[in-house]
Design a protein around this motif. Structure first.
Motif, PDB file in Angstrom:
ATOM      1  N   LYS A   1       0.827  -1.207   0.000  1.00  0.00           N
ATOM      2  CA  LYS A   1       0.000   0.000   0.000  1.00  0.00           C
ATOM      3  C   LYS A   1       0.857   1.251   0.000  1.00  0.00           C
ATOM      4  CE  LYS A   1      -3.452   2.519   2.733  1.00  0.00           C
ATOM      5  NZ  LYS A   1      -4.237   2.533   3.988  1.00  0.00           N
ATOM      6  N   CYS A   2       1.880   1.287   0.837  1.00  0.00           N
ATOM      7  CA  CYS A   2       2.751   2.472   0.909  1.00  0.00           C
ATOM      8  C   CYS A   2       3.445   2.712  -0.431  1.00  0.00           C
ATOM      9  CB  CYS A   2       3.771   2.282   2.019  1.00  0.00           C
ATOM     10  SG  CYS A   2       4.786   3.747   2.329  1.00  0.00           S
ATOM     11  N   ALA A   3       3.990   1.637  -1.021  1.00  0.00           N
ATOM     12  CA  ALA A   3       4.666   1.768  -2.316  1.00  0.00           C
ATOM     13  C   ALA A   3       3.691   2.213  -3.398  1.00  0.00           C
ATOM     14  CB  ALA A   3       5.317   0.440  -2.691  1.00  0.00           C
ATOM     15  N   SER A   4       2.507   1.625  -3.414  1.00  0.00           N
ATOM     16  CA  SER A   4       1.513   1.965  -4.446  1.00  0.00           C
ATOM     17  C   SER A   4       1.056   3.413  -4.314  1.00  0.00           C
ATOM     18  CB  SER A   4       0.313   1.020  -4.350  1.00  0.00           C
ATOM     19  OG  SER A   4       0.713  -0.324  -4.568  1.00  0.00           O
ATOM     20  N   GLU A   5       0.893   3.891  -3.070  1.00  0.00           N
ATOM     21  CA  GLU A   5       0.420   5.265  -2.867  1.00  0.00           C
ATOM     22  C   GLU A   5       1.453   6.295  -3.290  1.00  0.00           C
ATOM     23  OE1 GLU A   5      -1.339   6.223   0.863  1.00  0.00           O
ATOM     24  OE2 GLU A   5      -2.877   4.645   0.710  1.00  0.00           O
ATOM     25  N   VAL A   6       2.735   6.052  -2.996  1.00  0.00           N
ATOM     26  CA  VAL A   6       3.744   7.031  -3.405  1.00  0.00           C
ATOM     27  C   VAL A   6       3.868   7.059  -4.923  1.00  0.00           C
ATOM     28  CG1 VAL A   6       5.818   5.551  -3.257  1.00  0.00           C
ATOM     29  CG2 VAL A   6       5.995   7.999  -2.828  1.00  0.00           C
ATOM     30  N   ILE A   7       3.706   5.915  -5.574  1.00  0.00           N
ATOM     31  CA  ILE A   7       3.711   5.889  -7.046  1.00  0.00           C
ATOM     32  C   ILE A   7       2.507   6.650  -7.592  1.00  0.00           C
ATOM     33  CG2 ILE A   7       3.444   4.381  -9.056  1.00  0.00           C
ATOM     34  CD1 ILE A   7       5.037   2.244  -7.437  1.00  0.00           C
ATOM     35  N   ARG A   8       1.339   6.434  -6.993  1.00  0.00           N
ATOM     36  CA  ARG A   8       0.123   7.085  -7.478  1.00  0.00           C
ATOM     37  C   ARG A   8       0.204   8.606  -7.341  1.00  0.00           C
ATOM     38  NH1 ARG A   8      -3.075   3.994  -5.142  1.00  0.00           N
ATOM     39  NH2 ARG A   8      -3.434   5.126  -3.202  1.00  0.00           N
ATOM     40  N   GLU A   9       0.872   9.094  -6.310  1.00  0.00           N
ATOM     41  CA  GLU A   9       0.954  10.530  -6.088  1.00  0.00           C
ATOM     42  C   GLU A   9       2.118  11.199  -6.828  1.00  0.00           C
ATOM     43  OE1 GLU A   9       0.590  11.873  -2.103  1.00  0.00           O
ATOM     44  OE2 GLU A   9      -0.985  10.431  -1.577  1.00  0.00           O
ATOM     45  N   ALA A  10       3.040  10.408  -7.354  1.00  0.00           N
ATOM     46  CA  ALA A  10       4.200  10.969  -8.060  1.00  0.00           C
ATOM     47  C   ALA A  10       3.804  11.426  -9.460  1.00  0.00           C
ATOM     48  CB  ALA A  10       5.306   9.930  -8.152  1.00  0.00           C
ATOM     49  N   LYS A  11       4.557  12.376  -9.993  1.00  0.00           N
ATOM     50  CA  LYS A  11       4.385  12.806 -11.377  1.00  0.00           C
ATOM     51  C   LYS A  11       5.200  11.864 -12.253  1.00  0.00           C
ATOM     52  CE  LYS A  11       4.748  16.761 -14.523  1.00  0.00           C
ATOM     53  NZ  LYS A  11       3.384  16.533 -15.051  1.00  0.00           N
ATOM     54  N   LEU A  12       4.526  11.122 -13.118  1.00  0.00           N
ATOM     55  CA  LEU A  12       5.191  10.131 -13.959  1.00  0.00           C
ATOM     56  C   LEU A  12       5.431  10.684 -15.365  1.00  0.00           C
ATOM     57  CD1 LEU A  12       3.287   6.842 -13.020  1.00  0.00           C
ATOM     58  CD2 LEU A  12       5.249   7.910 -11.893  1.00  0.00           C
ATOM     59  N   TYR A  13       6.484  10.162 -15.974  1.00  0.00           N
ATOM     60  CA  TYR A  13       6.834  10.521 -17.355  1.00  0.00           C
ATOM     61  C   TYR A  13       6.941   9.238 -18.171  1.00  0.00           C
ATOM     62  CZ  TYR A  13       8.012  15.181 -15.661  1.00  0.00           C
ATOM     63  OH  TYR A  13       7.948  16.437 -15.108  1.00  0.00           O
ATOM     64  N   ARG A  14       6.426   9.293 -19.397  1.00  0.00           N
ATOM     65  CA  ARG A  14       6.513   8.152 -20.302  1.00  0.00           C
ATOM     66  C   ARG A  14       7.921   8.066 -20.895  1.00  0.00           C
ATOM     67  NH1 ARG A  14       2.707   9.644 -23.126  1.00  0.00           N
ATOM     68  NH2 ARG A  14       1.057   8.348 -22.267  1.00  0.00           N
ATOM     69  N   LEU A  15       8.488   6.872 -20.920  1.00  0.00           N
ATOM     70  CA  LEU A  15       9.790   6.655 -21.533  1.00  0.00           C
ATOM     71  C   LEU A  15       9.588   6.329 -23.014  1.00  0.00           C
ATOM     72  CD1 LEU A  15      11.630   4.578 -18.796  1.00  0.00           C
ATOM     73  CD2 LEU A  15      12.302   6.833 -19.633  1.00  0.00           C
ATOM     74  N   VAL A  16      10.105   7.192 -23.877  1.00  0.00           N
ATOM     75  CA  VAL A  16       9.933   7.029 -25.314  1.00  0.00           C
ATOM     76  C   VAL A  16      11.300   6.783 -25.960  1.00  0.00           C
ATOM     77  CG1 VAL A  16       9.065   8.084 -27.426  1.00  0.00           C
ATOM     78  CG2 VAL A  16       7.989   8.633 -25.237  1.00  0.00           C
ATOM     79  N   PRO A  17      11.479   5.643 -26.645  1.00  0.00           N
ATOM     80  CA  PRO A  17      12.774   5.391 -27.292  1.00  0.00           C
ATOM     81  C   PRO A  17      12.983   6.337 -28.479  1.00  0.00           C
ATOM     82  CG  PRO A  17      11.216   3.636 -27.826  1.00  0.00           C
ATOM     83  CD  PRO A  17      10.541   4.512 -26.821  1.00  0.00           C
ATOM     84  N   LYS A  18      14.130   6.986 -28.489  1.00  0.00           N
ATOM     85  CA  LYS A  18      14.498   7.916 -29.553  1.00  0.00           C
ATOM     86  C   LYS A  18      15.934   7.634 -30.008  1.00  0.00           C
ATOM     87  CE  LYS A  18      10.874  10.843 -29.377  1.00  0.00           C
ATOM     88  NZ  LYS A  18      10.020  11.213 -30.537  1.00  0.00           N
ATOM     89  N   MET A  19      16.353   8.296 -31.077  1.00  0.00           N
ATOM     90  CA  MET A  19      17.746   8.294 -31.481  1.00  0.00           C
ATOM     91  C   MET A  19      18.308   9.681 -31.205  1.00  0.00           C
ATOM     92  SD  MET A  19      20.072   6.292 -32.644  1.00  0.00           S
ATOM     93  CE  MET A  19      19.168   4.968 -33.431  1.00  0.00           C
ATOM     94  N   LYS A  20      19.441   9.722 -30.485  1.00  0.00           N
ATOM     95  CA  LYS A  20      20.061  11.008 -30.184  1.00  0.00           C
ATOM     96  C   LYS A  20      21.266  11.220 -31.096  1.00  0.00           C
ATOM     97  CE  LYS A  20      22.663  11.987 -26.465  1.00  0.00           C
ATOM     98  NZ  LYS A  20      23.045  12.362 -25.079  1.00  0.00           N
TER      99      LYS A  20
END
Length: 203
Positions: A114-133
């Motif tokens: 529950k503690c782990a799930s709640e901190v994930i739910r409240e965090a600002k998430l970013y999608r990881l998109v594969p690119k070429m740099k």
């Protein structure tokens, strides 16, 4: 293709169960050699706790620890929360201050989850998109025309360095096929090209 997510900033939450305090800390994590140092930092921030349980996912590698809690009741549910949220390149530590009441293995497992799930739910998430740099070097006289090309193609510029020549880092889709050296013949030099995971804001 499976989508994965990550965080840029630390997030902290706290829950209490029968006077035991559980503090979840979710943070970016890019080097497993820094694990011990990161845990020591948390111990200094939250001293005299009974347990510092954790899990991390770094690319396709993971590790978790119960840190003295009954086997399987802490580190594994923390990892399962990360896995369920499809998170990568993160470390999640749950600090427990013991409140004097034994919770039992089943309740302990559910509390860490529950503690782990709640901190994930409240965090600002970013999608990881594969690119070429790409990293290119270009003369100052050709800079504006090249920037116009980048804007036209909707490429993402990460870095610019201005000296006698200009160095730029920019991102393209993985299937980008144009020959930049042909398009800008004699005007630029490609000095680097690697696959790169771009953090795209959600929403």
């Amino acid at each position: 293709m499976n989508e994965f997510y990550t965080v840029k900033d630390e997030k902290v939450i706290e829950i209490e169960v029968d006077k035991s305090k559980f503090i979840g800390i979710l943070m970016p994590f890019f080097n497993k050699d820094n694990l011990k140092n990161e845990i020591e930092k948390i111990k200094n921030r939250f001293p005299k706790a009974r347990h510092y349980c954790y899990a991390f996912v770094l690319n396709n590698e993971f590790k978790y620890s119960d840190d003295g809690e009954p086997s399987g009741t802490a580190g594994k549910p923390i990892y399962q929360a990360l896995e369920a949220a499809k998170l990568k390149n993160v470390l999640l530590i749950v600090v427990r201050y013991f409140g004097g009441t034994l919770l039992g293995s089943g309740r302990l497992l559910r509390t860490y989850l529950k503690c782990a799930s709640e901190v994930i739910r409240e965090a600002k998430l970013y999608r990881l998109v594969p690119k070429m740099k790409y990293r290119v070097r270009i003369d100052c006289s050709n800079y504006q025309s090249f920037v116009s090309y980048l804007n036209k193609m909707h490429f993402i510029t990460l870095y610019k360095s201005f000296n006698d020549t200009i160095t730029l880092d920019f991102l393209t889709d993985l299937d980008f096929k144009d020959d930049l050296e042909s398009i800008f013949y004699g005007k630029l030099e490609i000095i680097g090209k690697i696959e790169y995971m771009y953090m795209e804001e959600i929403g």
